[in-house]
Write a protein that holds these residues in place. Structure first.
Motif, PDB file in Angstrom:
ATOM      1  N   PHE A 193     -12.632   6.666   1.106  1.00 34.25           N
ATOM      2  CA  PHE A 193     -11.220   6.322   1.225  1.00 34.25           C
ATOM      3  C   PHE A 193     -10.372   7.541   0.872  1.00 34.25           C
ATOM      4  N   ASN A 194      -9.338   7.783   1.683  1.00 34.19           N
ATOM      5  CA  ASN A 194      -8.476   8.943   1.503  1.00 34.19           C
ATOM      6  C   ASN A 194      -7.089   8.483   1.069  1.00 34.19           C
ATOM      7  N   GLY A 195      -6.748   8.784  -0.167  1.00 41.00           N
ATOM      8  CA  GLY A 195      -5.461   8.367  -0.716  1.00 41.00           C
ATOM      9  C   GLY A 195      -4.287   9.169  -0.210  1.00 41.00           C
ATOM     10  N   ASN A 196      -4.534  10.119   0.689  1.00 40.83           N
ATOM     11  CA  ASN A 196      -3.444  10.877   1.310  1.00 40.83           C
ATOM     12  C   ASN A 196      -3.138  10.386   2.718  1.00 40.83           C
ATOM     13  N   ARG A 197      -3.888   9.391   3.183  1.00 37.71           N
ATOM     14  CA  ARG A 197      -3.676   8.850   4.519  1.00 37.71           C
ATOM     15  C   ARG A 197      -3.239   7.393   4.422  1.00 37.71           C
ATOM     16  N   SER A 198      -2.523   6.940   5.442  1.00 40.75           N
ATOM     17  CA  SER A 198      -2.008   5.576   5.428  1.00 40.75           C
ATOM     18  C   SER A 198      -3.144   4.562   5.489  1.00 40.75           C
ATOM     19  N   SER A 199      -2.871   3.366   5.029  1.00 44.89           N
ATOM     20  CA  SER A 199      -3.866   2.298   5.006  1.00 44.89           C
ATOM     21  C   SER A 199      -3.149   0.962   5.020  1.00 44.89           C
ATOM     22  N   ILE A 200      -3.898  -0.083   5.274  1.00 50.96           N
ATOM     23  CA  ILE A 200      -3.371  -1.441   5.174  1.00 50.96           C
ATOM     24  C   ILE A 200      -4.382  -2.261   4.392  1.00 50.96           C
ATOM     25  N   TRP A 201      -3.886  -3.119   3.509  1.00 51.51           N
ATOM     26  CA  TRP A 201      -4.723  -3.907   2.618  1.00 51.51           C
ATOM     27  C   TRP A 201      -4.454  -5.388   2.865  1.00 51.51           C
ATOM     28  N   ALA A 202      -5.519  -6.178   2.899  1.00 50.28           N
ATOM     29  CA  ALA A 202      -5.367  -7.619   3.124  1.00 50.28           C
ATOM     30  C   ALA A 202      -6.299  -8.389   2.204  1.00 50.28           C
ATOM     31  N   ILE A 203      -5.774  -9.427   1.578  1.00 58.58           N
ATOM     32  CA  ILE A 203      -6.573 -10.261   0.697  1.00 58.58           C
ATOM     33  C   ILE A 203      -6.615 -11.689   1.227  1.00 58.58           C
ATOM     34  N   GLN A 204      -7.820 -12.195   1.432  1.00 62.28           N
ATOM     35  CA  GLN A 204      -8.048 -13.583   1.817  1.00 62.28           C
ATOM     36  C   GLN A 204      -9.473 -13.942   1.435  1.00 62.28           C
ATOM     37  N   GLY A 205      -9.614 -14.861   0.519  1.00 59.30           N
ATOM     38  CA  GLY A 205     -10.934 -15.294   0.107  1.00 59.30           C
ATOM     39  C   GLY A 205     -11.419 -14.699  -1.196  1.00 59.30           C
ATOM     40  N   LEU A 206     -10.931 -13.518  -1.568  1.00 58.35           N
ATOM     41  CA  LEU A 206     -11.347 -12.924  -2.838  1.00 58.35           C
ATOM     42  C   LEU A 206     -10.948 -13.855  -3.976  1.00 58.35           C
ATOM     43  N   PRO A 207     -11.867 -14.186  -4.871  1.00 54.12           N
ATOM     44  CA  PRO A 207     -11.543 -15.124  -5.952  1.00 54.12           C
ATOM     45  C   PRO A 207     -10.590 -14.520  -6.975  1.00 54.12           C
TER      46      PRO A 207
END
Length: 325
Positions: A193-207
């Motif tokens: 994972f590169n913290g200098n590049r854009s990203s998208i995060w999604a949470i569904q199902g994680l307890p």
């Protein structure tokens, strides 16, 4: 019922000293079945709420896929379902529709992001371990997907998926980060994972059982996501509500928690999502909260890059001044 999570608190470690706990492929010509095995009920499995919640969610996706006009198509959900498994349609009608609408909403947001991004795309999914999005969504080349989920469920699910011919789109990469990792942020970076590049995060199902455990997630996302990145998904309402059924209290707490961790958040109404997909849901209080948040801060890597650059410029300035003397 989907949404029933484990009774123990599942933490999300940010501090290393703290331990808690392809081009797109066409859809398969037919739905995967359990001919190569499924998550059949064993004595220990029946007492595993994480596994049962993941199986129930997969069964809802399978049921939707078999509809004449489904909201989405999951050709792999059947890999996880025993032939003896049956849903009580009347009992789960309302909750299942909310889950299905949320799934479609998140699908569209993720695909929209990667189709607009240039170069390397980074997608982080916080899941129950049986999320089939890496295989069923149409990811463009150079999409790097990270799945954070319970290790034992993910490994078993991956075995079933591969046994049923599931493959990533060409030019895409999937990396799994065990939820049990002592340091999620460090593990993500170690896996590319590169913290200098854009990203998208999604949470569904994680307890997620408590507000404090969700704040640990926010701390991790805030440290890795660049400014302007999106974090979206669904949470159990009980995690953020102060007064049961009080929407204003939920919104107030959501805004406070997100803003204190560097995010601007918007709560999405289930009725609006349903309407956008031509569905109707009864207005009222729901057991889940759907949200979309925007990162307002710079990631740790961005800050470090700029610190290094400022230091370099400062040193060059000192050298020029010395030469003049």
């Amino acid at each position: 019922m989907y949404g029933m999570y484990c009774s123990s608190i599942v933490g999300f470690s940010h501090n290393p000293a703290t331990v808690f706990f392809n081009k797109s492929i066409p859809y398969a010509s037919k739905i995967c079945t359990s001919k190569n095995g499924s998550f059949r009920a064993k004595s220990n499995d029946e007492n595993d709420p994480l596994l049962q919640a993941a199986i129930n969610a997969a069964s809802l996706r399978l049921q939707e896929t078999l509809q004449p006009e489904p909201l989405f198509h999951d050709p792999y959900a059947g890999c996880f379902i025993s032939p003896q498994f049956r849903l009580d349609d009347k009992k789960q009608c309302s909750s299942s529709l909310h889950y299905l609408l949320t799934t479609k909403f998140i699908d569209d947001k993720l695909v929209g992001f990667v189709n607009q991004a240039d170069g390397l795309k980074q997608v982080v999914l916080l899941t129950d371990g049986m999320d089939t999005r890496p295989y069923r969504l149409r990811w463009p080349t150079l999409t790097r997907i990270f799945d954070i989920s319970p290790d034992r469920i993910f490994k078993a699910a991956t075995e079933k998926l591969q046994g049923n011919g599931a493959k990533l789109p060409k030019g895409c990469l999937l990396r799994h980060i065990p939820l049990e990792s002592s340091n999620i942020q460090q593990s993500l970076c170690a896996d590319g994972f590169n913290g200098n590049r854009s990203s998208i995060w999604a949470i569904q199902g994680l307890p997620v059982m408590t507000l404090s455990s969700f704040e640990e997630i926010l701390i991790t996302v805030s440290g890795l996501a660049t400014k302007g990145c999106s974090f979206l998904g669904v949470l159990p309402a009980r995690v953020v509500e102060t007064n049961i059924g009080d929407e204003s209290s939920i919104r107030e707490r959501m805004e406070k928690v997100f803003l204190s961790n560097g995010f601007r958040v918007e709560m999405i109404k289930h009725e609006d999502v349903a309407r956008s997909f031509g569905k109707l849901v009864a207005p009222g209080n729901y057991k889940t909260v759907l949200f979309v948040a925007e990162q307002l801060r710079f990631s740790d890597d961005q800050m470090e890059t700029w610190r290094s650059e400022f230091q370099r410029l400062d040193e060059e300035g000192d050298e020029e001044g010395f030469e003049e003397l």
